[in-house]
Write an enzyme that holds these catalytic residues in place. Structure first.
Site, PDB file in Angstrom:
ATOM      1  N   CYS A  15       0.827  -1.208   0.000  1.00 25.59           N
ATOM      2  CA  CYS A  15       0.000   0.000   0.000  1.00 25.59           C
ATOM      3  C   CYS A  15       0.860   1.255   0.000  1.00 25.59           C
ATOM      4  CB  CYS A  15      -0.939  -0.018   1.209  1.00 25.59           C
ATOM      5  SG  CYS A  15      -1.991   1.439   1.310  1.00 25.59           S
ATOM      6  N   CYS A  54      -0.464   4.104   2.101  1.00 28.26           N
ATOM      7  CA  CYS A  54      -0.218   3.969   3.536  1.00 28.26           C
ATOM      8  C   CYS A  54       1.249   4.248   3.882  1.00 28.26           C
ATOM      9  CB  CYS A  54      -0.533   2.543   4.007  1.00 28.26           C
ATOM     10  SG  CYS A  54      -2.050   1.865   3.343  1.00 28.26           S
ATOM     11  N   ASP A  55       2.156   3.722   3.089  1.00 23.65           N
ATOM     12  CA  ASP A  55       3.559   3.677   3.509  1.00 23.65           C
ATOM     13  C   ASP A  55       4.510   4.548   2.690  1.00 23.65           C
ATOM     14  OD1 ASP A  55       2.785   1.837   5.413  1.00 23.65           O
ATOM     15  OD2 ASP A  55       3.139   0.123   4.107  1.00 23.65           O
TER      16      ASP A  55
END
Ligand code: NAP
Length: 305
Positions: free
Chosen positions: A131, A134-135
């Protein structure tokens, strides 16, 4: 007989449980033997509203679980193996038992497809991710590789160029599966470099990812590429094996949405990644869990009239 059974215990299932429990439906959450969903294998979560300093994925899920239980949700740590949904009494089977309810919310989630190579599990969340949203922010000024050749690979790579100094897209063939418009967008970004006909064979590092071993399947050669991050974009597998054709699936195996969180079976609602191949975020899953619980409560109420 229960009013409501919720299948799954990720952000969608537990948010549905919080709303349903507060509406006095006393839901039974069949959480799975491995409860909590994808956030249980994530470290820092920086994009969930309400946590400006970030929160560890497992802690966020524990808080959601505590909140669901506080209002009266019952949690069962078993896996659902079969369902019968089409009659008024819904039946949900685990290995141990069969449960009956008037309604069901299915929020069983999806799993990112994995490569199954050495280092992948070891460095999961320590450089390996599925992701970018997300990261990605953890890779400021770093070199990363995105694996895959579909629209997700292009989208993740383009997003990662906001942070990373260099983004490799590594694809096993010489033709992308992604749409031309997405490929063109990636191709015109000077931080992105395509590597074709190449498979990742191993992820290497000490505490965190430092490099990957790649194999050119046309030239039959192996080499090492220095990267700090490896983003898998090779598709997701929705968790629907227990459904036994009780609900219609789309060509990707996701449950077909009829309208928002409604399925074509009365009393059966869906939420989270098991029906969403586009957004796949904890917050969107939680939002759909809330919608499913409200829709379900109203549907149960309508039975009384
Ligand atoms: P996808 O279209 O199924 O593509 C997966 C890619 O991963 C393919 O290129 C595939 O290679 C590769 N792959 C699969 N298994 C692999 C393995 N074991 N090792 C190496 N490579 C592997 O999945 P997706 O990109 O996640 O897209 C899913 C759906 O969402 C698609 O319908 C897509 O159009 C849609 N989507 C749309 C957008 C958008 O429009 N903005 C963004 C994201 C996703 P092969 O090509 O060789 O099979």
């Amino acid at each position: 007989m229960k009013d409501l059974i919720i299948i799954g215990s990720g952000p969608a299932g537990l948010t549905a449980a919080i709303y349903a429990a507060r509406a006095k439906l006393s839901p039974l959450v069949i959480a799975g033997t491995l409860w909590g969903g994808q956030l249980m294998t994530t470290t820092e979560v920086e994009n969930f509203p309400g946590f400006p300093d970030g929160i560890q994925g497992p802690e966020l899920m524990q808080r959601m679980l505590d909140q669901a239980m506080k209002f009266g949700s019952e949690i069962l740590y078993e896996d659902v193996i079969k369902v019968e949904l089409k009659s008024d009494v819904k039946k949900v089977y685990t290995h141990q038992k069969m449960f009956e309810s008037k309604s069901v919310i299915i929020s069983s989630g999806a799993m990112p497809r994995k490569l199954g190579i050495p280092g992948e599990s070891e460095f999961w969340s320590k450089g390996v991710s599925s992701c970018a949203t997300c990261d990605g922010a953890f890779y400021k000024g770093k070199q990363v590789a995105v694996i895959g050749g579909g629209d997700s690979a292009m989208e993740e790579a383009i997003f990662l160029t906001k942070f990373a100094s260099k983004v490799y897209i590594i694809h096993r063939r010489d033709q992308f599966r992604a749409s031309k418009i997405m490929v063109d967008k990636a191709a015109s970004n000077e931080k992105i470099q395509f590597i074709f006909n190449t498979e990742v064979k191993e992820i290497l590092g000490n505490q965190f990812v430092e490099k990957i071993k790649i194999y050119n399947n046309q030239e039959n050669t192996e080499s090492i590429l220095d990267v700090d991050g490896v983003f898998l974009a090779i598709g997701h597998i929705p968790m629907t094996s227990f459904l036994n054709e009780e609900l219609a699936l789309d060509e990707g195996g996701y449950i077909k949405v009829i309208n928002e969180v409604y399925t074509d079976v009365p009393g059966v609602f869906i939420a989270g990644d098991v029906q969403d191949h586009v957004f796949r975020q904890a917050i969107t899953a939680a939002g759909s869990g809330c919608k499913a619980a409200i829709a379900c409560e109203r549907w149960l109420e309508s039975l009384k009239k």
